[in-house]
Design a protein around this motif. Sequence first.
Motif, short mmCIF file in Angstrom:
data_model
loop_
_atom_site.label_atom_id
_atom_site.label_comp_id
_atom_site.label_asym_id
_atom_site.label_seq_id
_atom_site.Cartn_x
_atom_site.Cartn_y
_atom_site.Cartn_z
N SER A 1 0.84 -1.19 0.00
CA SER A 1 0.00 0.00 0.00
C SER A 1 0.87 1.23 0.00
O SER A 1 1.99 1.22 0.52
CB SER A 1 -0.90 0.01 1.25
OG SER A 1 -0.11 0.03 2.42
N ASN B 1 2.18 7.42 8.68
CA ASN B 1 2.21 5.99 8.94
C ASN B 1 2.03 5.70 10.43
O ASN B 1 1.23 4.89 10.84
CB ASN B 1 3.52 5.41 8.44
CG ASN B 1 3.56 3.91 8.48
OD1 ASN B 1 2.77 3.26 9.14
ND2 ASN B 1 4.51 3.34 7.78
N CYS C 1 -6.11 -4.74 -0.48
CA CYS C 1 -5.09 -3.76 -0.11
C CYS C 1 -5.71 -2.37 0.04
O CYS C 1 -5.39 -1.63 0.98
CB CYS C 1 -3.96 -3.74 -1.14
SG CYS C 1 -2.82 -5.12 -0.99
N SER D 1 -5.86 -0.58 3.65
CA SER D 1 -5.08 0.66 3.73
C SER D 1 -5.96 1.82 4.18
O SER D 1 -5.56 2.62 5.03
CB SER D 1 -4.44 0.97 2.37
OG SER D 1 -3.66 2.15 2.45
N HIS E 1 -0.98 -0.82 7.50
CA HIS E 1 0.07 -0.96 6.50
C HIS E 1 -0.06 -2.38 5.94
O HIS E 1 0.10 -3.35 6.68
CB HIS E 1 1.45 -0.77 7.12
CG HIS E 1 2.56 -1.13 6.17
ND1 HIS E 1 2.86 -0.37 5.07
CD2 HIS E 1 3.44 -2.17 6.17
CE1 HIS E 1 3.87 -0.93 4.42
NE2 HIS E 1 4.24 -2.02 5.06
#
Length: 236
Positions: free
Chosen positions: A5, A11, A31, A35, A40
Motif C-alpha cells: 500500500s 504511517n 489492499c 489501507s 500498512h
Amino acid sequence: MTQTSPSTSTNCLRPHLLLIEDDRDVRRVLCDELSLEGFHIHAEASGQQGLTYTAQHPPDLILLDLGLPDLPGAEVTRRLRELTDAPIVVLTATDALHERVHQLSLGATDFVMKPYDPRELLARVHAHLRRHGRSAPVRVGRFCLDRQQHRLSLDGRDLHLSPTELQIAAVLLREPGQLFSRAFLEQQLWPGTPYRNALNVHVCHLRAKLTAAGAGDLLVSVRRGGLALLGERADP
C-alpha cells in the motif's frame, strides 16, 4: 509479484498486515480496503513469497488464501506458524469442517469465507489484533493517535508528549472542535481529585509542543467554555 500500500507521512507505526493471495483483483481490493482502514498492508502472490517475506519482515497479522499456485495451503499454514506467532486468518471458499479442523491444527487462527463481507473481515482483523496486543491508530485530520505505542503525531512527526499531555489530547480528539470543560477534563485525568492548577500546567506544555510544531492554533481555549483540539486549521 509484490504489492504494498502507498506509504504516507502519517504511517505512525500502523499495524503491519501481510496478504498472501494469488488473485490480482482480490489483492488490489483488499489492499485498498485495509489501507483505508489505517493498516500498512503488504501483499504477495505465492506461498513461497509470503514465507520469505514473513521471515524477513514479521507481520502483525497474516491473511492467507489457501488456493495458491505453488504450495498446498496446509504447508503454507504450517510453515508460517513456524516463523511467527501472529494471527493467521484463512480466506477460503470451502466451509468443509475437516478442512477447518486441519487448518486449526496447523496453526490457523480464524477463517473468513469467500466471497467475504468487508465489514466482517475488518471486524475479525481488528479483534485479532486487539487480542494480540496491536490496534490500529486513530486518525483525526492531521493527528494520528496510536494508543498501543502511547504517541501522538502531527503530519507524521511525533510530538513527544508526556503521559498526561497525551491523555488530554486523546480526550479532546474524541470530538475534534468540541469544547470540553476544564471540570470534565479534570475528572477524566484525576477521577474524584480535582487538580485545576495541574491541568493548566499540562495544557500549557501541550500548547507549547503544538506551537513548536507550527500548529499551536489547533488547541483552542475559550474563557468559561473550555478547551478544544481541531483536527485541521479552520478556513479563514
